[in-house]
Design an enzyme around this catalytic site. Structure first.
Site, PDB file in Angstrom:
ATOM      1  N   GLU A   4      19.406 -19.600 -14.885  1.00 50.10           N
ATOM      2  CA  GLU A   4      18.997 -18.244 -14.523  1.00 50.10           C
ATOM      3  C   GLU A   4      20.228 -17.361 -14.258  1.00 50.10           C
ATOM      4  OE1 GLU A   4      16.561 -16.494 -14.837  1.00 50.10           O
ATOM      5  OE2 GLU A   4      16.726 -14.867 -13.405  1.00 50.10           O
ATOM      6  N   LYS A  46      21.045 -14.000 -16.306  1.00 53.07           N
ATOM      7  CA  LYS A  46      21.235 -12.700 -15.635  1.00 53.07           C
ATOM      8  C   LYS A  46      22.536 -12.074 -16.096  1.00 53.07           C
ATOM      9  CE  LYS A  46      18.324 -11.930 -14.561  1.00 53.07           C
ATOM     10  NZ  LYS A  46      17.046 -12.520 -14.637  1.00 53.07           N
ATOM     11  N   LYS A  80      11.404  -4.678 -21.170  1.00 48.43           N
ATOM     12  CA  LYS A  80      10.865  -5.284 -19.949  1.00 48.43           C
ATOM     13  C   LYS A  80       9.691  -6.189 -20.270  1.00 48.43           C
ATOM     14  CE  LYS A  80      10.627  -5.974 -15.565  1.00 48.43           C
ATOM     15  NZ  LYS A  80      11.589  -6.974 -15.073  1.00 48.43           N
ATOM     16  N   CYS A 138       0.822  -1.214   0.000  1.00 46.67           N
ATOM     17  CA  CYS A 138       0.000   0.000   0.000  1.00 46.67           C
ATOM     18  C   CYS A 138       0.865   1.277   0.000  1.00 46.67           C
ATOM     19  CB  CYS A 138      -0.868   0.029   1.239  1.00 46.67           C
ATOM     20  SG  CYS A 138      -1.884  -1.425   1.387  1.00 46.67           S
ATOM     21  N   TRP A 186      -3.046  -2.480  -1.664  1.00 45.94           N
ATOM     22  CA  TRP A 186      -2.605  -3.759  -2.177  1.00 45.94           C
ATOM     23  C   TRP A 186      -3.235  -4.795  -1.238  1.00 45.94           C
ATOM     24  CZ3 TRP A 186       0.711  -7.526  -0.047  1.00 45.94           C
ATOM     25  CH2 TRP A 186       1.106  -8.506  -0.958  1.00 45.94           C
ATOM     26  N   ARG A 196       5.154   0.453  -5.966  1.00 44.51           N
ATOM     27  CA  ARG A 196       5.008  -0.505  -4.867  1.00 44.51           C
ATOM     28  C   ARG A 196       3.969  -1.571  -5.184  1.00 44.51           C
ATOM     29  NH1 ARG A 196       6.489   2.165   0.130  1.00 44.51           N
ATOM     30  NH2 ARG A 196       4.857   1.089   1.259  1.00 44.51           N
ATOM     31  N   GLU A 254      22.467 -10.946 -19.824  1.00 47.22           N
ATOM     32  CA  GLU A 254      21.568  -9.806 -20.075  1.00 47.22           C
ATOM     33  C   GLU A 254      22.218  -8.458 -19.762  1.00 47.22           C
ATOM     34  OE1 GLU A 254      18.049 -11.078 -17.657  1.00 47.22           O
ATOM     35  OE2 GLU A 254      16.953 -10.458 -19.450  1.00 47.22           O
ATOM     36  N   ASN A 276      -1.617   2.058   6.181  1.00 50.45           N
ATOM     37  CA  ASN A 276      -0.722   1.010   5.672  1.00 50.45           C
ATOM     38  C   ASN A 276      -0.355   0.116   6.834  1.00 50.45           C
ATOM     39  OD1 ASN A 276      -0.618   2.259   3.243  1.00 50.45           O
ATOM     40  ND2 ASN A 276       1.549   2.832   3.343  1.00 50.45           N
ATOM     41  N   GLY A 277      -0.156  -1.169   6.574  1.00 51.70           N
ATOM     42  CA  GLY A 277       0.243  -2.086   7.637  1.00 51.70           C
ATOM     43  C   GLY A 277      -0.874  -3.067   7.932  1.00 51.70           C
ATOM     44  N   HIS A 289      29.684 -34.331 -21.777  1.00 50.97           N
ATOM     45  CA  HIS A 289      29.093 -34.743 -23.053  1.00 50.97           C
ATOM     46  C   HIS A 289      29.333 -33.709 -24.145  1.00 50.97           C
ATOM     47  CE1 HIS A 289      27.338 -38.195 -21.138  1.00 50.97           C
ATOM     48  NE2 HIS A 289      26.891 -37.410 -20.162  1.00 50.97           N
TER      49      HIS A 289
HETATM   50  O1  M6R Z   1       7.098 -10.983 -18.266  1.00 47.40           O
HETATM   51  P1  M6R Z   1       7.554 -12.378 -18.474  1.00 47.40           P
HETATM   52  O2  M6R Z   1       7.926 -13.081 -17.227  1.00 47.40           O
HETATM   53  O3  M6R Z   1       6.584 -13.184 -19.283  1.00 47.40           O
HETATM   54  O4  M6R Z   1       8.865 -12.233 -19.368  1.00 47.40           O
HETATM   55  C1  M6R Z   1       9.545 -13.330 -19.860  1.00 47.40           C
HETATM   56  C2  M6R Z   1      10.935 -12.944 -20.270  1.00 47.40           C
HETATM   57  O5  M6R Z   1      10.895 -11.998 -21.307  1.00 47.40           O
HETATM   58  C3  M6R Z   1      11.732 -12.353 -19.099  1.00 47.40           C
HETATM   59  O6  M6R Z   1      11.780 -13.242 -18.039  1.00 47.40           O
HETATM   60  C4  M6R Z   1      13.161 -12.008 -19.540  1.00 47.40           C
HETATM   61  O7  M6R Z   1      13.871 -13.177 -19.786  1.00 47.40           O
HETATM   62  C5  M6R Z   1      13.818 -11.157 -18.453  1.00 47.40           C
HETATM   63  N1  M6R Z   1      14.510 -10.070 -19.058  1.00 47.40           N
HETATM   64  C6  M6R Z   1      14.731 -11.924 -17.591  1.00 47.40           C
HETATM   65  O8  M6R Z   1      15.550 -11.163 -16.771  1.00 47.40           O
END
Ligand code: M6R
Length: 599
Positions: free
Chosen positions: A475, A479, A594, A2, A75, A27, A482, A99-100, A498
């Site tokens: 992952e 990261k 994003k 919130c 929220w 938030r 990216e 809030n809280g 392999h």
């Molecule tokens: O919004 P989504 O979780 O569906 O997005 C999927 C991917 O595009 C997203 O996870 C992307 O790989 C990120 N940039 C990872 O850091």
């Protein structure tokens, strides 16, 4: 989570409140509302969903002239995100935002109901305003009535209250939930739950201590137990939103321990997992699960496949959404089709969901953004409650996705009787440690900063792990690539021999995830094979490893998921620090968006 705002002044009040709430949007929220007092009369508006809905509702409401107002983004915790549950909550002549969590609200509510008070909402907050009006009945001094109200509340709160009985006054209190008061040179007063709404508006601010209670008018500011001390307010809007961190990504890594509590709240109980969003009928007849997602969300899905099969003994198949949509998949109606998406707008995932729906499958979304396209299309949704994630490289969204899926695997385990009650209780106990573990894991940040300087070159990185640490390796590699633009791959540790091991030499960096609770010796042998070929090894483990060139020591834990979440933080921090040293834009890496709304 919130957000609260308040305003006393002569400028257009409605816009001040809504603009303030907009600064708190990051938030996360699912409804919003304001109450404005002009000429001693209060008017209030509420709307479910985005602030634009509230703007639409208030478009003919003019609030020029001297007055006061309070506003809130909610929220949902107690009660669904409906207009009735949105703040401000009203009594006969007073309005409150909060809030809280008021822990003893049930007792207070019973007491008030016995005295004939009728409640309109399902929230804990509503008790505050009714309690205040009861206290005000027997007193002339409204501040005393407000203090008597606050004294009866257990839990955490930041509260603003206005009442027609005290025109021009805002009563406030804070305990365990942040609240800041700001003032401008022209005598305006602002309240907010973080300094973001105050930047550019107020000249100075006071960060209230826990236990502060007071009232303010355009002439007077009074607080107990001590007067507030104001400091000049510095910074621009962008820095304010980052909450003092260098990047949104950094802030989001640091927020993880808090948002994980939000993910669990009301769902993880001592002996059970409860999801309001699904029921027995929804999971009836399900004998298999298919999960579709992209990128980081796909890695959460892969992690879930281990958890579902191990804990709920239900066969799981995981697919990358962009592959799924063209493979002419065979779908059977005993399959629960789960899609995972942070944004809820990923085109490939949305299309996979549409295909599953057309095939008549039950569909479930695990998503961070309410009202997104995926949420609207799925039969049911479990929101991950990570709050808005701004860094393009996903961090807290991944953590909360994995948490929801772990919870879901226990939910199925209980219904399918695949685990003993005691075993489920043990899992829940470990689950409840996660926020603490995440908080403690942040201690490794300095070490990651120092180590990062050694990993700025080379011809590539292998992140390796076994079992759930294999998707975590994927992952970690994603990261790093990216935001550092360095070449990185994730592999199951046992797969190196392999083929990939052909690349091993001193310029090939192996980031080895070596948990103690799961297949330690097996992973160790694989790392030894790489070390024997001169690969530079960085081991992430609670146990020192002689053959590692570098190591990051994690805390010893008794459950693989606790090791998982700690190593996740290490990967995130290490990638971020490498990217920082390379001078890259951590929050907006090149070529990435994003929300990927195109195929
Ligand atoms: O919004 P989504 O979780 O569906 O997005 C999927 C991917 O595009 C997203 O996870 C992307 O790989 C990120 N940039 C990872 O850091």
């Amino acid at each position: 989570m919130c957000g609260i705002v308040g305003y006393i002044g002569k400028r257009e009040i409605k816009s001040r409140l809504i603009e303030g709430l907009r600064e708190l949007e990051y938030r996360g929220y699912d409804s919003a509302g304001i109450a404005v007092m002009l000429d001693g009369r209060i008017e209030s508006f509420k709307a479910v969903g985005k602030l634009s809905n509230l703007e639409e509702k208030t478009k003919d409401f003019a609030t020029n002239g001297s007055g006061i107002g309070i506003g809130h983004t909610r929220w949902a915790t107690h009660g669904k995100p409906t207009e009735l549950n949105a703040h401000p909550h009203m009594g006969e002549y007073s309005y409150v935002v909060h809030n809280g969590i008021i822990e003893n609200y049930r007792e207070i509510k019973e007491m008030l109901e016995e005295r004939g008070v009728t409640f309109l909402s399902q929230t804990d907050t509503e008790v505050i305003v009714h309690l205040f009006e009861i206290e005000a009945e027997c007193r002339d001094d409204l501040f005393e009535a407000f203090k008597a109200t606050i004294d009866q509340l257990d839990g955490a709160y930041a509260v603003l209250l206005i009442t027609q009985k005290a025109p021009g006054t805002i009563f406030f209190a804070r305990k365990g939930s942040p609240m800041i008061i700001g003032r401008s040179g022209s005598g305006e007063i602002f309240f907010a739950s973080s300094d973001a709404p105050l930047i550019g508006e107020a000249d100075e601010a006071a960060y209230m201590e826990d236990g502060t209670v007071g009232f303010v008018t355009s002439e007077t500011l009074y607080t107990e137990p001590e007067p507030l001390s104001f400091v000049p307010l510095q910074g621009d809007k962008m820095t304010a939103q980052k909450g003092g961190f260098r990047f949104f990504m950094e802030k989001e890594i640091y927020e993880q321990y808090e948002v994980m509590s939000d993910t669990m709240i009301g769902r993880v109980l001592d002996e059970d997992i409860v999801f309001e969003e699904i029921d027995d009928e929804f999971v009836d007849g399900i004998t298999r699960i298919k999960i579709c997602a992209c990128g980081t969300s796909y890695h959460a899905a892969l992690t879930a496949s281990y958890l579902f099969e191990r804990l709920s003994k239900i066969p799981v198949n995981v697919e990358i959404a962009s592959e799924f949509r063209y493979k002419e998949p065979l779908l059977t109606d005993d399959t629960l089709f789960i899609v995972i998406s942070q944004s809820g707008e990923t085109a490939d995932t949305l299309e996979a969901l549409r295909m599953a729906k057309e095939a008549g499958l039950k569909t479930l979304a695990v998503c961070n953004v309410d009202n997104s396209s995926i949420v609207r299309m799925a039969d049911a949704t479990i929101l991950t409650r990570a709050g808005i994630e701004k860094g393009v490289a996903s961090t807290k969204a991944f953590a909360t996705q994995v948490m929801v899926l772990w919870m879901l695997s226990l939910y199925f385990a209980k219904r399918r009787r695949s685990m003993e009650r005691e075993a489920i209780k043990d899992e829940l106990r470990f689950m409840s440690y996660v926020p603490k573990v995440l908080q403690k894991s942040l201690e490794v940040h300095e070490k990651c900063k120092r180590l990062s300087k050694r990993y700025l070159h080379g011809h590539g990185f292998f992140f390796i792990g076994r079992d759930i640490f294999y998707p975590l390796a994927l992952e970690g590699a994603l990261k790093l690539k990216e935001i550092s633009y360095l070449h990185a791959e994730g592999y199951p540790a046992g797969e190196m021999k392999h083929g990939p091991i052909a690349l091993a030499d001193a310029e090939l960096f192996t980031i080895a995830l070596m948990p103690k609770t799961l297949l330690y010796d097996k992973t160790k042998s694989n790392v030894e094979e790489l070390s024997a070929r001169d690969s530079t090894i960085l081991s992430i483990s609670p146990e020192m490893f002689d053959l590692a060139d570098d190591f990051i020591l994690t805390h010893p834990h008794k459950h693989p998921m606790l090791e998982f979440f700690e190593m996740m933080i290490v990967e995130q921090l290490l990638s971020m620090e490498i990217a920082v040293r390379l001078g890259n834009d951590v929050d907006m890496p090149r070529n990435l968006a994003k929300s990927v709304t195109v195929e």
